[in-house]
Design a protein around this motif. Structure first.
Motif, PDB file in Angstrom:
ATOM      1  N   PHE A  67      43.961  40.347  34.392  1.00  0.00           N
ATOM      2  CA  PHE A  67      44.176  41.312  35.469  1.00  0.00           C
ATOM      3  C   PHE A  67      42.857  41.861  35.989  1.00  0.00           C
ATOM      4  O   PHE A  67      42.637  41.950  37.203  1.00  0.00           O
ATOM      5  CB  PHE A  67      45.091  42.452  34.990  1.00  0.00           C
ATOM      6  N   MET A  68      41.949  42.222  35.085  1.00  0.00           N
ATOM      7  CA  MET A  68      40.685  42.804  35.537  1.00  0.00           C
ATOM      8  C   MET A  68      39.796  41.774  36.238  1.00  0.00           C
ATOM      9  O   MET A  68      38.885  42.141  36.975  1.00  0.00           O
ATOM     10  CB  MET A  68      39.942  43.482  34.378  1.00  0.00           C
ATOM     11  N   THR A  69      40.073  40.497  36.033  1.00  0.00           N
ATOM     12  CA  THR A  69      39.340  39.471  36.774  1.00  0.00           C
ATOM     13  C   THR A  69      39.780  39.482  38.240  1.00  0.00           C
ATOM     14  O   THR A  69      38.950  39.449  39.154  1.00  0.00           O
ATOM     15  CB  THR A  69      39.566  38.089  36.130  1.00  0.00           C
ATOM     16  N   LEU A  70      41.090  39.575  38.464  1.00  0.00           N
ATOM     17  CA  LEU A  70      41.593  39.667  39.847  1.00  0.00           C
ATOM     18  C   LEU A  70      41.025  40.913  40.518  1.00  0.00           C
ATOM     19  O   LEU A  70      40.585  40.885  41.670  1.00  0.00           O
ATOM     20  CB  LEU A  70      43.125  39.763  39.857  1.00  0.00           C
ATOM     21  N   TYR A  71      41.044  42.001  39.784  1.00  0.00           N
ATOM     22  CA  TYR A  71      40.568  43.293  40.283  1.00  0.00           C
ATOM     23  C   TYR A  71      39.093  43.199  40.662  1.00  0.00           C
ATOM     24  O   TYR A  71      38.678  43.585  41.761  1.00  0.00           O
ATOM     25  CB  TYR A  71      40.778  44.340  39.172  1.00  0.00           C
ATOM     26  N   ARG A  72      38.283  42.686  39.751  1.00  0.00           N
ATOM     27  CA  ARG A  72      36.831  42.603  39.954  1.00  0.00           C
ATOM     28  C   ARG A  72      36.503  41.717  41.152  1.00  0.00           C
ATOM     29  O   ARG A  72      35.674  42.067  41.994  1.00  0.00           O
ATOM     30  CB  ARG A  72      36.205  42.026  38.671  1.00  0.00           C
ATOM     31  N   GLU A  73      37.180  40.578  41.244  1.00  0.00           N
ATOM     32  CA  GLU A  73      36.872  39.659  42.342  1.00  0.00           C
ATOM     33  C   GLU A  73      37.216  40.290  43.691  1.00  0.00           C
ATOM     34  O   GLU A  73      36.468  40.146  44.657  1.00  0.00           O
ATOM     35  CB  GLU A  73      37.611  38.324  42.132  1.00  0.00           C
ATOM     36  N   GLU A  74      38.340  41.003  43.735  1.00  0.00           N
ATOM     37  CA  GLU A  74      38.744  41.639  44.994  1.00  0.00           C
ATOM     38  C   GLU A  74      37.803  42.803  45.331  1.00  0.00           C
ATOM     39  O   GLU A  74      37.462  43.025  46.496  1.00  0.00           O
ATOM     40  CB  GLU A  74      40.200  42.109  44.917  1.00  0.00           C
ATOM     41  N   LEU A  75      37.380  43.521  44.301  1.00  0.00           N
ATOM     42  CA  LEU A  75      36.457  44.650  44.506  1.00  0.00           C
ATOM     43  C   LEU A  75      35.152  44.152  45.152  1.00  0.00           C
ATOM     44  O   LEU A  75      34.684  44.708  46.154  1.00  0.00           O
ATOM     45  CB  LEU A  75      36.175  45.319  43.144  1.00  0.00           C
ATOM     46  N   VAL A  76      34.601  43.095  44.605  1.00  0.00           N
ATOM     47  CA  VAL A  76      33.325  42.580  45.118  1.00  0.00           C
ATOM     48  C   VAL A  76      33.533  41.950  46.502  1.00  0.00           C
ATOM     49  O   VAL A  76      32.723  42.144  47.412  1.00  0.00           O
ATOM     50  CB  VAL A  76      32.712  41.564  44.118  1.00  0.00           C
ATOM     51  N   ARG A  77      34.644  41.232  46.664  1.00  0.00           N
ATOM     52  CA  ARG A  77      34.927  40.634  47.970  1.00  0.00           C
ATOM     53  C   ARG A  77      35.024  41.716  49.042  1.00  0.00           C
ATOM     54  O   ARG A  77      34.428  41.616  50.121  1.00  0.00           O
ATOM     55  CB  ARG A  77      36.235  39.831  47.920  1.00  0.00           C
ATOM     56  N   TYR A  78      35.766  42.767  48.740  1.00  0.00           N
ATOM     57  CA  TYR A  78      35.971  43.844  49.712  1.00  0.00           C
ATOM     58  C   TYR A  78      34.650  44.537  50.039  1.00  0.00           C
ATOM     59  O   TYR A  78      34.338  44.774  51.213  1.00  0.00           O
ATOM     60  CB  TYR A  78      36.973  44.845  49.126  1.00  0.00           C
TER      61      TYR A  78
END
Ligand code: GAL
Length: 315
Positions: free
Chosen positions: A38-49
């Motif tokens: 879950f935190m991988t999805l979160y981290r990737e979206e955070l950096v993408r955004y």
């Protein structure tokens, strides 16, 4: 026409997260461990955004892996402070370490956005420009219970008048694990059902541990098991394998619940291989965290809490 276009373009710029390059803040991020679905999805979206939607240059963003080791993560945070970052986004290994971080960051005048692992109410009352962005884990637990209640047999497959359940917990230091464990069952007892806890152990959010624990519980309690509650989907993925290995069939003689709504689990819910899950909105949470971080870096005072809702996922 030109005027309308200009107004429309101005509105579009206002509507997206956008920071002038010259002002782009330096952001330090640390995630409790990269090896978490879950935190991988979160981290990737955070950096993408932050990079694509907010226009922060990638070189302004440092993302560290806390490796589930608080000592290591504390060093990372000290390095961010020494480097004089403009704001930190922190997913603590141990939420009990938040107090020390709040004090250090406040002394250095660096705002902090805590994510995913909620600090205690006592720590949230300390001085400083910091906040928590997350989802209220009570909601996700209650939704898991409500999914069981919605079934015709209300989770009593073996017909003994009780919901005999197995609870596979995340890391118990984390309120997400505490609340999901408590409120999933509370939804059942609040509705007047009798419950019977057969087994409860920590699987630390981990798929392999989820499989091992479910296999142990199914070996020990066999057909007595009506429901397997998992505090997250990764452990539910593991538990599913154990259910198949034990010759049991979800929806026919057992229920399986998770939280997060990982893509593969939503698929399984659709196929009937999982009874339900709960969307832990990593997109909403990461965007809220990034927006709060950028505001704080620009000198704004943060609210204490920013909440993002969970959403129930059933067939
Ligand atoms: C929870 C999530 C888990 C795990 C945990 C880490 O909110 O449901 O899958 O990522 O956070 O703290």
């Amino acid at each position: 026409m030109k005027k309308i276009l200009a107004i429309l373009m101005a509105m579009m710029i206002l509507a997206t997260c956008s920071v002038a390059m010259a002002d782009a803040p330096k952001i330090g991020i640390t995630i409790y461990q990269f090896a978490d679905n879950f935190m991988t999805l979160y981290r990737e979206e955070l950096v993408r955004y932050l990079t694509e939607d907010c226009g922060i240059p990638a070189e302004n963003i440092t993302v560290m892996d806390g490796k589930n080791d608080q000592a290591e993560q504390s060093n990372q945070i000290d390095a961010f402070i020494a480097d004089n970052v403009d704001v930190m986004i922190l997913n603590m290994v141990q939420s009990s370490s938040a107090a020390a971080v709040i004090q250090k960051a406040d002394a250095a005048g660096i705002p902090v956005v805590f994510i995913n692992r909620e600090p205690s109410a006592e720590d949230m009352a300390l001085n400083g420009n910091f906040c928590y962005v997350g989802a209220d884990a009570r909601q996700s637990g209650t939704m898991q219970g409500n999914i069981v209640l919605a079934a015709e047999n209300k989770g009593d497959f073996n017909g003994n008048g009780a919901v005999d359940y197995v609870m596979i917990m995340g890391d118990p230091e984390n309120v997400d694990a505490q609340y999901r464990t408590e409120f999933s069952v509370k939804a059942l007892t609040d509705a007047g059902l009798t419950v019977n806890e057969l087994f409860k152990q920590r699987g630390d959010w981990d798929q392999t541990k989820g499989q091992e624990l479910a296999a142990t519980a199914l070996t020990q309690f066999g057909n007595d098991v009506d429901v397997i509650f998992c505090n997250n989907d990764a452990m539910a993925l593991g538990a599913y394998q154990a259910i198949v290995d034990a010759g049991r069939v979800v929806g026919e003689d057992i229920m399986l619940l998770g939280v997060d709504a990982l893509a593969e689990c939503v698929e399984m819910v659709n196929e009937g291989k999982m009874t339900g899950t709960v969307l832990n909105d990593h997109v909403g949470q990461s965007h809220t965290a990034a927006d709060a971080a950028l505001k704080a870096a620009a000198g704004e005072t943060l609210e204490k809490y920013y909440w993002v809702d969970y959403v129930m996922v059933t067939k």
